[in-house]
Write an enzyme that holds these catalytic residues in place. Structure first.
Site, PDB file in Angstrom:
ATOM      1  N   ASN A  86     -10.069  -0.877  -0.750  1.00  0.00           N
ATOM      2  CA  ASN A  86      -8.614  -0.752  -0.617  1.00  0.00           C
ATOM      3  C   ASN A  86      -7.957  -1.235  -1.915  1.00  0.00           C
ATOM      4  O   ASN A  86      -8.042  -2.413  -2.248  1.00  0.00           O
ATOM      5  CB  ASN A  86      -8.165  -1.606   0.580  1.00  0.00           C
ATOM      6  CG  ASN A  86      -6.669  -1.562   0.817  1.00  0.00           C
ATOM      7  OD1 ASN A  86      -5.906  -1.085  -0.024  1.00  0.00           O
ATOM      8  ND2 ASN A  86      -6.251  -2.071   1.962  1.00  0.00           N
ATOM      9  N   HIS A 120      -3.586   6.594   2.589  1.00  0.00           N
ATOM     10  CA  HIS A 120      -3.944   5.297   2.016  1.00  0.00           C
ATOM     11  C   HIS A 120      -5.359   4.941   2.468  1.00  0.00           C
ATOM     12  O   HIS A 120      -5.712   5.086   3.640  1.00  0.00           O
ATOM     13  CB  HIS A 120      -2.942   4.243   2.480  1.00  0.00           C
ATOM     14  CG  HIS A 120      -3.379   2.846   2.180  1.00  0.00           C
ATOM     15  ND1 HIS A 120      -3.864   2.476   0.937  1.00  0.00           N
ATOM     16  CD2 HIS A 120      -3.436   1.728   2.953  1.00  0.00           C
ATOM     17  CE1 HIS A 120      -4.191   1.198   0.969  1.00  0.00           C
ATOM     18  NE2 HIS A 120      -3.942   0.717   2.173  1.00  0.00           N
ATOM     19  N   CYS A 171       0.816  -1.221   0.000  1.00  0.00           N
ATOM     20  CA  CYS A 171       0.000   0.000   0.000  1.00  0.00           C
ATOM     21  C   CYS A 171       0.847   1.267   0.000  1.00  0.00           C
ATOM     22  O   CYS A 171       0.339   2.355  -0.261  1.00  0.00           O
ATOM     23  CB  CYS A 171      -0.954  -0.017   1.175  1.00  0.00           C
ATOM     24  SG  CYS A 171      -1.925  -1.531   1.216  1.00  0.00           S
TER      25      CYS A 171
HETATM   26  O1  UT7 Z   1      -3.955  -2.005   3.246  1.00  0.00           O
HETATM   27  C1  UT7 Z   1      -3.601  -3.197   3.857  1.00  0.00           C
HETATM   28  C2  UT7 Z   1      -3.678  -3.015   5.283  1.00  0.00           C
HETATM   29  N1  UT7 Z   1      -4.835  -3.675   5.820  1.00  0.00           N
HETATM   30  C3  UT7 Z   1      -5.658  -3.027   6.618  1.00  0.00           C
HETATM   31  O2  UT7 Z   1      -5.539  -1.849   6.840  1.00  0.00           O
HETATM   32  C4  UT7 Z   1      -6.723  -3.807   7.329  1.00  0.00           C
HETATM   33  C5  UT7 Z   1      -6.735  -3.441   8.782  1.00  0.00           C
HETATM   34  N2  UT7 Z   1      -7.786  -4.152   9.505  1.00  0.00           N
HETATM   35  C6  UT7 Z   1      -9.086  -3.855   9.371  1.00  0.00           C
HETATM   36  O3  UT7 Z   1      -9.451  -2.939   8.654  1.00  0.00           O
HETATM   37  C7  UT7 Z   1     -10.085  -4.637  10.188  1.00  0.00           C
HETATM   38  O4  UT7 Z   1      -9.383  -5.475  11.080  1.00  0.00           O
HETATM   39  C8  UT7 Z   1     -11.045  -5.490   9.319  1.00  0.00           C
HETATM   40  C9  UT7 Z   1     -12.017  -4.576   8.593  1.00  0.00           C
HETATM   41  C10 UT7 Z   1     -10.243  -6.305   8.329  1.00  0.00           C
HETATM   42  C11 UT7 Z   1     -11.864  -6.419  10.196  1.00  0.00           C
HETATM   43  O5  UT7 Z   1     -12.583  -5.668  11.167  1.00  0.00           O
HETATM   44  P1  UT7 Z   1     -12.534  -6.102  12.708  1.00  0.00           P
HETATM   45  O6  UT7 Z   1     -13.386  -5.171  13.427  1.00  0.00           O
HETATM   46  O7  UT7 Z   1     -11.081  -6.184  13.096  1.00  0.00           O
HETATM   47  O8  UT7 Z   1     -13.231  -7.522  12.673  1.00  0.00           O
HETATM   48  P2  UT7 Z   1     -12.637  -8.958  13.077  1.00  0.00           P
HETATM   49  O9  UT7 Z   1     -11.705  -9.461  12.042  1.00  0.00           O
HETATM   50  O10 UT7 Z   1     -12.131  -8.925  14.478  1.00  0.00           O
HETATM   51  O11 UT7 Z   1     -13.957  -9.843  13.040  1.00  0.00           O
HETATM   52  C12 UT7 Z   1     -15.074  -9.567  13.926  1.00  0.00           C
HETATM   53  C13 UT7 Z   1     -16.184 -10.533  13.599  1.00  0.00           C
HETATM   54  C14 UT7 Z   1     -15.716 -11.987  13.524  1.00  0.00           C
HETATM   55  O12 UT7 Z   1     -16.763 -12.802  14.029  1.00  0.00           O
HETATM   56  P3  UT7 Z   1     -16.714 -13.339  15.561  1.00  0.00           P
HETATM   57  O13 UT7 Z   1     -15.458 -14.154  15.662  1.00  0.00           O
HETATM   58  O14 UT7 Z   1     -16.697 -12.100  16.411  1.00  0.00           O
HETATM   59  O15 UT7 Z   1     -17.984 -14.130  15.673  1.00  0.00           O
HETATM   60  C15 UT7 Z   1     -15.569 -12.255  12.052  1.00  0.00           C
HETATM   61  O16 UT7 Z   1     -15.733 -13.617  11.737  1.00  0.00           O
HETATM   62  O17 UT7 Z   1     -16.716 -10.245  12.305  1.00  0.00           O
HETATM   63  C16 UT7 Z   1     -16.695 -11.438  11.487  1.00  0.00           C
HETATM   64  N3  UT7 Z   1     -16.455 -11.034  10.108  1.00  0.00           N
HETATM   65  C17 UT7 Z   1     -17.457 -10.688   9.290  1.00  0.00           C
HETATM   66  N4  UT7 Z   1     -18.786 -10.624   9.467  1.00  0.00           N
HETATM   67  C18 UT7 Z   1     -19.520 -10.214   8.417  1.00  0.00           C
HETATM   68  C19 UT7 Z   1     -15.278 -10.919   9.453  1.00  0.00           C
HETATM   69  N5  UT7 Z   1     -15.504 -10.494   8.195  1.00  0.00           N
HETATM   70  C20 UT7 Z   1     -16.834 -10.359   8.070  1.00  0.00           C
HETATM   71  C21 UT7 Z   1     -17.665  -9.944   7.009  1.00  0.00           C
HETATM   72  N6  UT7 Z   1     -18.997  -9.899   7.244  1.00  0.00           N
HETATM   73  N7  UT7 Z   1     -17.173  -9.595   5.814  1.00  0.00           N
END
Ligand code: UT7
Length: 330
Positions: free
Chosen positions: A287, A257, A116
């Site tokens: 992204n 970014h 990125c």
């Molecule tokens: O440019 C590259 C750099 N990358 C980034 O900047 C990404 C940085 N990270 C993020 O933006 C966030 O961590 C994400 C958007 C990727 C994820 O958000 P989060 O608030 O950290 O969610 P999480 O991964 O902790 O997941 C929370 C819950 C999980 O369920 P449980 O275990 O709480 O039951 C996931 O399974 O949300 C679930 N989940 C979803 N639910 C619906 C994960 N993806 C999805 C989805 N739809 N697409």
């Protein structure tokens, strides 16, 4: 480190796929929802390329547009740098393929694989080439076809990424009021596996097994990257401003970014950048890795948000882990 590289942005351009994929489109085949995606990321839709809209065609389109905007021809360009982690081919560099596609002279052409940070690092590198006299007019591109390394069956990844390209022409400027005031580049390879593609490289060449195990797709520890991003981005904004001998309040526009709206809002708030001075377009593109800052920069210029004499900051973080910033008086 207070720099004064005499460069200016002479033109910018865009190359994005036609196909818009909304959150509802994704929710039809994945266990996700528009609500979840908007709340957690700010993304509402993204562009996904068809098979003929891959990294090189998108980069080529963006480059032609940037050349036209600058009033230049491919023959005027004496350096080509392409930020990408989805090169058109593993060999040769996409920048070399772009040189041929545009009909440029046999000028240096190379890719920068800083994920990125690809466009920001490419702009910084091009500015240094111009400053040292090795180039006068550089074509700088951020281009990705992330579709090729995104597991579209994995909801946590499929919702985040999009395809696209942006380009800028960086040109020598003799105006003492214009140029790069400060730039930062950094990397922490020990945290490299927070975002990585396990197979397809030298360590594990692609085989039927690696493809069956989906090891050729990106893996990401989202939470950890999130924490890194928020901290790193606000620090780098403040450090870059102070290195240039200005305050954050002096910066007219920050082009960050576009990884996650929450990251952008939180980092900019902590750094003291008011929301109206931050470019956000993640809602429409998701992204796009190396393309993200390039696309946002182009849209901000088109919208008249960058005026001569103002301070502009580009800032990014990404896989590597990498981070980078560039502060210019435009
Ligand atoms: O440019 C590259 C750099 N990358 C980034 O900047 C990404 C940085 N990270 C993020 O933006 C966030 O961590 C994400 C958007 C990727 C994820 O958000 P989060 O608030 O950290 O969610 P999480 O991964 O902790 O997941 C929370 C819950 C999980 O369920 P449980 O275990 O709480 O039951 C996931 O399974 O949300 C679930 N989940 C979803 N639910 C619906 C994960 N993806 C999805 C989805 N739809 N697409």
């Amino acid at each position: 480190m207070k720099l004064a590289w005499g460069v200016e942005i002479a033109g910018t351009g865009l190359g994005i796929p036609d196909r818009v994929v909304t959150n509802d489109d994704l929710a039809q085949r994945l266990d996700t929802s528009d609500d979840w995606i908007v709340q957690r990321t700010g993304i509402r839709e993204r562009r996904l390329g068809r098979p003929d809209e891959t990294t090189l065609p998108l980069a080529t389109k963006a480059s032609w547009a940037a050349l036209a905007d600058a009033g230049l021809t491919p023959q005027d360009i004496d350096l080509i740098i392409c930020g990408t982690i989805t090169p058109e081919h593993q060999l040769p560099a996409t920048a070399c393929e772009l040189q041929a596609a545009l009909g440029c002279r046999w000028v240096p052409a190379f890719d920068i694989a800083a994920a990125c940070c690809g466009f920001v690092w490419s702009m910084t590198t091009a500015a240094q080439y111009i400053h040292t006299g090795m180039a006068d007019r550089a074509l700088v591109v951020g281009a990705e076809y992330l579709t090729s390394i995104t597991d579209m069956e994995e909801r946590s990844m499929a919702i985040l990424f999009g395809d696209g390209a942006g380009a800028a022409i960086l040109r020598r400027s003799d105006d003492p009021q214009r140029g790069v005031l400060a730039a930062r580049m950094g990397a922490d390879g020990a945290r490299g596996r927070l975002i990585w593609v396990p197979a397809g490289g030298a360590a594990e060449p692609a085989t039927t097994r690696t493809v069956n195990e989906r090891l050729h797709y990106m893996r990401m520890s989202g939470r950890e990257v999130y924490k890194f991003a928020v901290t790193q981005m606000h620090e780098i904004i403040q450090e870059t401003a102070s290195e240039a001998g200005v305050t954050v309040a002096d910066i007219a526009l920050v082009v960050p970014h576009q990884s996650n709206l929450r990251i952008i809002e939180s980092a900019c708030k902590r750094a003291g950048v008011p929301p109206e001075r931050v470019v956000v377009n993640i809602d429409r593109y998701g992204n796009t890795s190396a393309a993200s800052v390039a696309i946002a920069l182009h849209e901000a210029r088109q919208a008249g948000r960058i005026r001569p004499g103002q301070l502009l900051m580009l800032v990014a973080f990404g896989a590597g882990l990498t981070w980078g910033s560039l502060l210019m008086r435009v």
